[in-house]
Design a protein around this motif. Structure first.
Motif, PDB file in Angstrom:
ATOM      1  N   ILE A  54       0.836  -1.188   0.000  1.00  0.00           N
ATOM      2  CA  ILE A  54       0.000   0.000   0.000  1.00  0.00           C
ATOM      3  C   ILE A  54       0.876   1.245   0.000  1.00  0.00           C
ATOM      4  O   ILE A  54       1.928   1.278   0.626  1.00  0.00           O
ATOM      5  N   GLY A  55       0.444   2.259  -0.765  1.00  0.00           N
ATOM      6  CA  GLY A  55       1.231   3.477  -0.779  1.00  0.00           C
ATOM      7  C   GLY A  55       0.989   4.328  -2.007  1.00  0.00           C
ATOM      8  O   GLY A  55      -0.148   4.531  -2.435  1.00  0.00           O
ATOM      9  N   ASP A  56       2.085   4.807  -2.588  1.00  0.00           N
ATOM     10  CA  ASP A  56       2.008   5.742  -3.710  1.00  0.00           C
ATOM     11  C   ASP A  56       2.005   4.999  -5.043  1.00  0.00           C
ATOM     12  O   ASP A  56       1.610   3.838  -5.116  1.00  0.00           O
ATOM     13  N   SER A  57       2.478   5.647  -6.095  1.00  0.00           N
ATOM     14  CA  SER A  57       2.429   5.050  -7.426  1.00  0.00           C
ATOM     15  C   SER A  57       3.257   3.775  -7.537  1.00  0.00           C
ATOM     16  O   SER A  57       2.940   2.896  -8.343  1.00  0.00           O
ATOM     17  N   SER A  58       4.305   3.653  -6.736  1.00  0.00           N
ATOM     18  CA  SER A  58       5.098   2.424  -6.758  1.00  0.00           C
ATOM     19  C   SER A  58       4.297   1.244  -6.223  1.00  0.00           C
ATOM     20  O   SER A  58       4.442   0.118  -6.702  1.00  0.00           O
ATOM     21  N   ALA A  59       3.456   1.490  -5.237  1.00  0.00           N
ATOM     22  CA  ALA A  59       2.581   0.431  -4.731  1.00  0.00           C
ATOM     23  C   ALA A  59       1.569   0.017  -5.789  1.00  0.00           C
ATOM     24  O   ALA A  59       1.140  -1.145  -5.831  1.00  0.00           O
ATOM     25  N   ALA A  60       1.188   0.949  -6.640  1.00  0.00           N
ATOM     26  CA  ALA A  60       0.265   0.638  -7.729  1.00  0.00           C
ATOM     27  C   ALA A  60       0.961  -0.050  -8.898  1.00  0.00           C
ATOM     28  O   ALA A  60       0.299  -0.586  -9.785  1.00  0.00           O
ATOM     29  N   GLY A  61       2.295  -0.025  -8.918  1.00  0.00           N
ATOM     30  CA  GLY A  61       3.037  -0.701  -9.977  1.00  0.00           C
ATOM     31  C   GLY A  61       3.365   0.151 -11.177  1.00  0.00           C
ATOM     32  O   GLY A  61       3.698  -0.383 -12.244  1.00  0.00           O
ATOM     33  N   VAL A  62       3.266   1.475 -11.043  1.00  0.00           N
ATOM     34  CA  VAL A  62       3.614   2.347 -12.160  1.00  0.00           C
ATOM     35  C   VAL A  62       5.057   2.075 -12.580  1.00  0.00           C
ATOM     36  O   VAL A  62       5.963   1.982 -11.748  1.00  0.00           O
ATOM     37  N   GLY A  63       5.278   1.947 -13.875  1.00  0.00           N
ATOM     38  CA  GLY A  63       6.599   1.662 -14.411  1.00  0.00           C
ATOM     39  C   GLY A  63       6.710   0.261 -14.977  1.00  0.00           C
ATOM     40  O   GLY A  63       7.554  -0.004 -15.843  1.00  0.00           O
ATOM     41  N   ALA A  64       5.878  -0.648 -14.501  1.00  0.00           N
ATOM     42  CA  ALA A  64       5.856  -2.019 -15.024  1.00  0.00           C
ATOM     43  C   ALA A  64       4.814  -2.117 -16.142  1.00  0.00           C
ATOM     44  O   ALA A  64       3.787  -1.441 -16.106  1.00  0.00           O
ATOM     45  N   ASP A  65       5.076  -2.974 -17.114  1.00  0.00           N
ATOM     46  CA  ASP A  65       4.139  -3.157 -18.217  1.00  0.00           C
ATOM     47  C   ASP A  65       3.002  -4.117 -17.854  1.00  0.00           C
ATOM     48  O   ASP A  65       1.904  -4.007 -18.387  1.00  0.00           O
ATOM     49  N   ARG A  66       3.276  -5.062 -16.958  1.00  0.00           N
ATOM     50  CA  ARG A  66       2.284  -6.063 -16.562  1.00  0.00           C
ATOM     51  C   ARG A  66       2.091  -6.042 -15.065  1.00  0.00           C
ATOM     52  O   ARG A  66       3.035  -5.813 -14.301  1.00  0.00           O
ATOM     53  N   ILE A  67       0.877  -6.292 -14.617  1.00  0.00           N
ATOM     54  CA  ILE A  67       0.596  -6.314 -13.188  1.00  0.00           C
ATOM     55  C   ILE A  67       1.419  -7.399 -12.488  1.00  0.00           C
ATOM     56  O   ILE A  67       1.812  -7.254 -11.334  1.00  0.00           O
ATOM     57  N   GLU A  68       1.715  -8.479 -13.206  1.00  0.00           N
ATOM     58  CA  GLU A  68       2.495  -9.577 -12.624  1.00  0.00           C
ATOM     59  C   GLU A  68       3.926  -9.160 -12.281  1.00  0.00           C
ATOM     60  O   GLU A  68       4.593  -9.835 -11.487  1.00  0.00           O
ATOM     61  N   ASP A  69       4.394  -8.052 -12.880  1.00  0.00           N
ATOM     62  CA  ASP A  69       5.767  -7.607 -12.666  1.00  0.00           C
ATOM     63  C   ASP A  69       5.885  -6.549 -11.574  1.00  0.00           C
ATOM     64  O   ASP A  69       6.972  -6.012 -11.351  1.00  0.00           O
ATOM     65  N   THR A  70       4.792  -6.242 -10.896  1.00  0.00           N
ATOM     66  CA  THR A  70       4.819  -5.207  -9.874  1.00  0.00           C
ATOM     67  C   THR A  70       5.255  -5.788  -8.532  1.00  0.00           C
ATOM     68  O   THR A  70       5.490  -6.990  -8.385  1.00  0.00           O
ATOM     69  N   LEU A  71       5.356  -4.921  -7.528  1.00  0.00           N
ATOM     70  CA  LEU A  71       5.931  -5.338  -6.246  1.00  0.00           C
ATOM     71  C   LEU A  71       5.109  -6.410  -5.545  1.00  0.00           C
ATOM     72  O   LEU A  71       5.664  -7.389  -5.026  1.00  0.00           O
ATOM     73  N   GLY A  72       3.784  -6.257  -5.513  1.00  0.00           N
ATOM     74  CA  GLY A  72       2.946  -7.216  -4.795  1.00  0.00           C
ATOM     75  C   GLY A  72       3.107  -8.651  -5.261  1.00  0.00           C
ATOM     76  O   GLY A  72       3.460  -9.538  -4.474  1.00  0.00           O
ATOM     77  N   PRO A  73       2.859  -8.935  -6.547  1.00  0.00           N
ATOM     78  CA  PRO A  73       2.983 -10.311  -7.009  1.00  0.00           C
ATOM     79  C   PRO A  73       4.419 -10.832  -6.996  1.00  0.00           C
ATOM     80  O   PRO A  73       4.647 -12.023  -6.744  1.00  0.00           O
ATOM     81  N   GLN A  74       5.392  -9.963  -7.244  1.00  0.00           N
ATOM     82  CA  GLN A  74       6.775 -10.430  -7.193  1.00  0.00           C
ATOM     83  C   GLN A  74       7.192 -10.757  -5.758  1.00  0.00           C
ATOM     84  O   GLN A  74       7.941 -11.718  -5.517  1.00  0.00           O
ATOM     85  N   LEU A  75       6.709  -9.988  -4.801  1.00  0.00           N
ATOM     86  CA  LEU A  75       6.978 -10.309  -3.399  1.00  0.00           C
ATOM     87  C   LEU A  75       6.300 -11.617  -3.012  1.00  0.00           C
ATOM     88  O   LEU A  75       6.887 -12.458  -2.314  1.00  0.00           O
ATOM     89  N   ALA A  76       5.065 -11.807  -3.473  1.00  0.00           N
ATOM     90  CA  ALA A  76       4.360 -13.062  -3.194  1.00  0.00           C
ATOM     91  C   ALA A  76       5.115 -14.253  -3.769  1.00  0.00           C
ATOM     92  O   ALA A  76       5.210 -15.315  -3.129  1.00  0.00           O
ATOM     93  N   LEU A  77       5.666 -14.092  -4.966  1.00  0.00           N
ATOM     94  CA  LEU A  77       6.436 -15.169  -5.584  1.00  0.00           C
ATOM     95  C   LEU A  77       7.684 -15.494  -4.763  1.00  0.00           C
ATOM     96  O   LEU A  77       8.007 -16.666  -4.540  1.00  0.00           O
ATOM     97  N   CYS A  78       8.376 -14.457  -4.307  1.00  0.00           N
ATOM     98  CA  CYS A  78       9.566 -14.674  -3.469  1.00  0.00           C
ATOM     99  C   CYS A  78       9.207 -15.408  -2.182  1.00  0.00           C
ATOM    100  O   CYS A  78       9.895 -16.365  -1.776  1.00  0.00           O
TER     101      CYS A  78
END
Length: 247
Positions: A54-78
């Motif tokens: 939760i947070g600003d545009s980085s929490a929303a994943g701005v900068g990534a082309d796919r939602i799967e490449d954003t912080l939330g799902p990548q953290l879940a994968l780790c």
């Protein structure tokens, strides 16, 4: 340089920051968040680890082309790879949001209450907007209280602002000035985390420009992966030795 001196010098250099900032805004492209459902799960079965970013545009994943490449799902994968447990994730971010805006408009609109880990990605906009020391203490402190009240059983983590001198979009003079504002934000944020139910992570180390999106400011898929690995290792190292987390 201590935070008091950083604040004094940065205020004296405010006209330079405004002039340089206008130039960056004119040239840097504005990126939307990636399309896609901002929640999901890695692994089968009921999620044993439930992550909210939760947070600003980085929490929303701005900068990534796919939602799967954003912080939330990548953290879940780790976390899934580290534990073998199914992990659910949720992104909740707002472009240009400050700590007070996340507290007032984002936290209150998340209905789920069963998160086990909440990652706060906020502070960058407070730094570049010259939010004062006392105002950030009130706003970020209120955000920590609000998050703990809404998710009392979750572990709260705050990811501090990265070094502005590593951000490709910023000219050297502006990066120097904003680095002083970041020093204030990160110092106060770490202190508040100690007092208010949260853990401040170490600032994310930036290895080079490869992890930034085309705007030179937000992370790209590689940057979000690096960030996710950083957060996941910190979470793992905080778990009791008897847990199922892998070293």
């Amino acid at each position: 340089m201590n935070s008091f001196l950083s604040g004094l010098i940065s205020w004296l250099l405010l006209p330079v920051a405004v002039f340089k900032g206008i130039g960056v805004r004119k040239t840097a492209p504005r990126l939307p968040p990636p399309r896609g459902r901002p929640k999901g799960q890695i692994g089968d079965g009921p999620a044993e680890i439930r992550v909210l970013v939760i947070g600003d545009s980085s929490a929303a994943g701005v900068g990534a082309d796919r939602i799967e490449d954003t912080l939330g799902p990548q953290l879940a994968l780790c976390l899934n790879r580290m534990t073998g447990k199914p992990v659910s994730w949720r992104n909740a971010g707002a472009n240009s949001a400050t700590a007070s805006q996340v507290r007032d408009y984002v936290v209150a609109n998340i209905e789920e209450r069963d998160f086990t880990h909440v990652i706060l990605a906020v502070g960058t906009n407070d730094a570049k907007n010259y939010v004062t020391r006392s105002r950030f203490k009130k706003d970020f402190g209120g955000l920590l209280y609000a998050a703990h009240s809404r998710w009392p059983d979750a572990k709260l983590y705050w990811s501090p602002v990265v070094s502005m001198t590593d951000v490709p979009a910023l000219p050297g003079s502006l990066a120097f000035i904003l680095a002083m504002r970041v020093r204030i934000i990160n110092t106060i944020g770490a202190q508040l985390c100690q007092e208010r139910y949260a853990t401040a992570l170490d600032p994310l180390p930036v290895d080079g420009p490869e992890g930034f999106a085309v705007d030179g400011f937000h992370a790209n898929a590689l940057g979000y992966r690096h960030w996710a690995e950083h957060v996941a290792k910190f979470i793992r190292d905080e778990e009791p030795a008897s847990s199922s987390w892998k070293k």
